[in-house]
Design an enzyme around this catalytic site. Structure first.
Site, short mmCIF file in Angstrom:
data_model
loop_
_atom_site.label_atom_id
_atom_site.label_comp_id
_atom_site.label_asym_id
_atom_site.label_seq_id
_atom_site.Cartn_x
_atom_site.Cartn_y
_atom_site.Cartn_z
N ASP A 4 29.85 38.56 47.17
CA ASP A 4 30.62 37.59 47.95
C ASP A 4 30.23 37.60 49.42
O ASP A 4 30.74 36.79 50.19
CB ASP A 4 32.12 37.87 47.81
CG ASP A 4 32.59 37.57 46.39
OD1 ASP A 4 33.71 37.98 46.05
OD2 ASP A 4 31.83 36.97 45.63
N CYS A 24 31.63 26.92 37.07
CA CYS A 24 31.79 26.45 38.46
C CYS A 24 30.38 26.47 39.05
O CYS A 24 29.41 26.78 38.38
CB CYS A 24 32.75 27.33 39.22
SG CYS A 24 31.99 28.87 39.69
N LYS A 44 42.27 37.66 49.19
CA LYS A 44 42.49 36.62 48.16
C LYS A 44 42.33 37.24 46.77
O LYS A 44 43.16 37.02 45.89
CB LYS A 44 41.47 35.51 48.34
CG LYS A 44 41.37 34.54 47.16
CD LYS A 44 40.38 33.43 47.38
CE LYS A 44 38.98 33.83 47.04
NZ LYS A 44 38.66 33.80 45.60
N ASN A 45 41.28 38.04 46.59
CA ASN A 45 40.96 38.57 45.25
C ASN A 45 41.82 39.75 44.85
O ASN A 45 41.62 40.33 43.79
CB ASN A 45 39.47 38.88 45.14
CG ASN A 45 38.66 37.59 45.17
OD1 ASN A 45 39.22 36.49 45.05
ND2 ASN A 45 37.35 37.71 45.33
N ARG A 80 30.21 31.49 34.04
CA ARG A 80 31.42 32.32 34.21
C ARG A 80 32.24 32.38 32.92
O ARG A 80 33.37 31.93 32.84
CB ARG A 80 32.24 31.79 35.39
CG ARG A 80 31.42 31.80 36.68
CD ARG A 80 32.21 31.51 37.90
NE ARG A 80 33.09 32.61 38.27
CZ ARG A 80 33.83 32.59 39.37
NH1 ARG A 80 33.79 31.54 40.17
NH2 ARG A 80 34.62 33.60 39.66
N ARG A 118 39.53 27.43 50.46
CA ARG A 118 39.94 28.19 49.27
C ARG A 118 40.01 29.68 49.58
O ARG A 118 40.82 30.41 49.04
CB ARG A 118 38.94 27.99 48.13
CG ARG A 118 38.97 26.62 47.51
CD ARG A 118 38.15 26.59 46.25
NE ARG A 118 38.56 27.67 45.35
CZ ARG A 118 37.91 27.94 44.21
NH1 ARG A 118 36.87 27.24 43.85
NH2 ARG A 118 38.32 28.92 43.44
C1 EPZ Z 1 35.43 38.14 40.68
O1 EPZ Z 1 35.08 37.07 39.82
C2 EPZ Z 1 35.72 37.50 42.03
N1 EPZ Z 1 36.84 36.56 41.90
C3 EPZ Z 1 34.46 36.76 42.52
O2 EPZ Z 1 34.73 36.27 43.83
C4 EPZ Z 1 33.32 37.77 42.62
O3 EPZ Z 1 32.14 37.07 42.98
C5 EPZ Z 1 33.12 38.46 41.27
O4 EPZ Z 1 34.36 39.07 40.83
C6 EPZ Z 1 32.07 39.57 41.34
O5 EPZ Z 1 32.43 40.51 42.30
C7 EPZ Z 1 38.10 37.06 41.83
O6 EPZ Z 1 38.31 38.26 41.87
C8 EPZ Z 1 39.20 36.07 41.71
P1 EPZ Z 1 33.08 38.97 37.01
P2 EPZ Z 1 34.99 37.32 38.23
O7 EPZ Z 1 33.89 38.76 35.78
O8 EPZ Z 1 35.93 38.38 37.82
C9 EPZ Z 1 29.84 38.01 33.66
C10 EPZ Z 1 34.94 34.68 45.51
O9 EPZ Z 1 34.01 34.28 46.20
N2 EPZ Z 1 30.97 37.95 32.72
O10 EPZ Z 1 33.09 40.30 37.68
O11 EPZ Z 1 35.07 35.99 37.59
C11 EPZ Z 1 29.86 36.89 34.69
O12 EPZ Z 1 29.24 35.73 34.18
C12 EPZ Z 1 34.75 34.84 44.02
O13 EPZ Z 1 36.06 35.08 45.94
C13 EPZ Z 1 30.71 37.72 31.36
O14 EPZ Z 1 29.56 37.56 30.96
O15 EPZ Z 1 33.50 37.88 38.09
C14 EPZ Z 1 29.11 37.49 35.86
O16 EPZ Z 1 27.71 37.34 35.62
C15 EPZ Z 1 33.49 34.14 43.54
N3 EPZ Z 1 31.74 37.68 30.48
C16 EPZ Z 1 29.44 38.99 35.78
O17 EPZ Z 1 29.97 39.20 34.47
C17 EPZ Z 1 33.04 37.85 30.89
O18 EPZ Z 1 33.96 37.82 30.03
C18 EPZ Z 1 30.50 39.42 36.78
O19 EPZ Z 1 31.58 38.52 36.68
C19 EPZ Z 1 33.30 38.06 32.26
C20 EPZ Z 1 32.25 38.12 33.15
#
Ligand code: EPZ
Length: 423
Positions: A312, A122, A23-24, A127, A404
């Site tokens: 995840d 969410c 999915k990701n 996020r 999802r």
């Molecule tokens: C991706 O989300 C995945 N989703 C998530 O999977 C996964 O949990 C996550 O990466 C971490 O591996 C997809 O790929 C569609 P991040 P993403 O940006 O990119 C902070 C699932 O279960 N952050 O790597 O949204 C954020 O708050 C989903 O399939 C900022 O502060 O996660 C978090 O604490 C859930 N500012 C950390 O970074 C930003 O601009 C990592 O988030 C962006 C992120």
């Protein structure tokens, strides 16, 4: 009508599971089709509700998707992208799926403008997307937040630049990498995510004519090109789905052949931890065999960006550790609120306490089936896993979370002698 799943307890899983496309990986790859002047074809796309949401969004932008069902567990998507006529990603779609933010970089790079609704938080956390926006500004974009929308402009086109991420972000890396493919000049991105899904996206973009190097390391270099072209690309298998079913073998003391990719290399850290807990892994052609040694040892888990332990798979692992012969700890270092499954597992008789972002799990001899509620995508499967091993039956509510991220769960489990009913 909110559907529920009835999980019958005391089952043992035995058989073969075809792992679907990731999915990701499919989500950013679908967004990447925006960058191409003449379309993009993707194979091994998982038939999930999140994929449907992304296709609806692309359709709103003017992209026509021709979908063919390859088998029960995978579809092909052929996107026509020469008729994109609007550049707005509306709130009603973006609020359903945060990954919609992945159209921001591609729209800006190809059309020099876009309006994308802020995703909103969410269940697992706020996020934010502040790093996506800062990164795009480093490539010369003008970003304004208005009425809950990100309004981005790059009238003269994006220009190559340098950006170092203060924290590792998966979709932040993906947005910037896609935007930089069509920027004028050379871009260096530092402290980027190294997930296999990032490598998959870079490999597809390069097949479309991009010039990306360094994917999978902490520094990615992109030489801007003037256009990207159609290609056919096969989506990487879903390591999180594979890891989830591996835990099903461990918690029910069963035996599974997981088919569809080189999971040994996609799940190295996870497999090491599972072996510590008492699962046994053997390589088989195009997959991996996993079975329980009969023991569930306690263990200490800390989630980290790849190649560390995947967040995840944290909730699913916690269900397994509820039945360990001793005390385990699980530290969630990526998301500030990804322990909502804990209250539900406690309702099933688990002995878990939380201090800050660490959960302490004291193993119990058995869990008891109960009505529970899914709160996010991965937590929903952690409750199904607990239900399979529990005494009695478990009703998991809000099962739309499950759909999802996991396709055809009933069918995949039924093929391995495990019965769950959607009610
Ligand atoms: C991706 O989300 C995945 N989703 C998530 O999977 C996964 O949990 C996550 O990466 C971490 O591996 C997809 O790929 C569609 P991040 P993403 O940006 O990119 C902070 C699932 O279960 N952050 O790597 O949204 C954020 O708050 C989903 O399939 C900022 O502060 O996660 C978090 O604490 C859930 N500012 C950390 O970074 C930003 O601009 C990592 O988030 C962006 C992120």
């Amino acid at each position: 009508m909110v559907e529920k799943i009835k999980v019958y307890g005391g089952q043992v899983i035995n058989g073969t599971i075809q792992i679907s496309g990731a999915k990701n990986s499919a989500l950013p790859l679908l967004a990447a089709s925006i960058l191409s002047d003449d379309g993009l074809s993707l194979k091994n796309v998982p038939p999930l509700s999140d994929i449907k949401t992304m296709l609806t969004l692309l359709n709103k932008l003017g992209i026509e998707s021709n979908i063919t069902k390859d088998n029960d567990f995978s579809i092909s998507v052929n996107n026509k992208t020469d008729s994109i006529n609007t550049f707005t990603a509306p709130y009603d779609i973006v609020k359903k799926m945060r990954a919609s933010i992945l159209v921001l970089g591609p729209l800006l790079a190809r059309f020099g403008q876009c309006r994308v609704s802020l995703p909103g938080g969410c269940a697992i956390g706020v996020r934010p997307i502040d790093l996506h926006l800062k990164g795009l500004e480093a490539l010369g974009a003008d970003i304004e937040l208005k009425d809950g929308y990100v309004c981005a402009q790059a009238k003269m086109g994006l220009k190559g630049g340098e950006f170092e991420f203060p924290i590792v972000t998966v979709t932040g890396t993906e947005n910037l990498m896609m935007a930089a493919t069509l920027a004028n000049g050379y871009t260096v991105l530092k402290n980027v995510a190294k997930e296999p899904e990032i490598v998959d996206l870079a490999n597809c973009l390069n097949k479309m004519g991009a010039k990306i190097t360094g994917q999978g390391t902490s520094e990615i270099h992109i030489k801007g090109v003037t256009r990207l072209n159609n290609t056919t690309y096969t989506v990487l298998p879903d390591r999180i789905e594979a890891g989830t079913y591996a835990i099903a073998a461990g918690i029910t003391r069963g035996n599974l052949d997981l088919i569809g990719g080189d999971f040994r290399s996609l799940l190295t850290c996870f497999i090491t931890k599972m072996e510590e807990i008492g699962l046994v892994f053997e390589d088989i052609p195009n997959g991996i065999r996993v079975y329980s040694s009969g023991k569930i040892n306690p263990c200490h888990i800390e989630t980290k960006p790849f190649p560390g332990f995947p967040t995840d798979l944290q909730a699913q692992t916690m269900s397994l550790l509820c039945l360990a012969t001793g005390e385990s700890t699980v530290e969630e270092n990526i998301w500030e609120n990804r322990f909502m499954h804990v209250a539900e597992l406690i309702r099933m008789g688990a002995n878990i306490s939380i201090s800050g972002h660490k959960a302490i799990i004291k193993g119990v001899s058995s869990l008891i089936g109960a009505p529970v509620m899914a709160t996010d995508l991965r937590a929903s499967f952690s409750l199904v896993l607990a239900g399979l091993a529990a005494k009695g039956n478990t009703i998991v509510d809000r099962v739309y979370h499950l759909d999802r991220g996991y396709c055809c769960v009933e069918k995949k489990l039924a093929n391995c002698g495990v019965k769950i009913d959607r009610i």
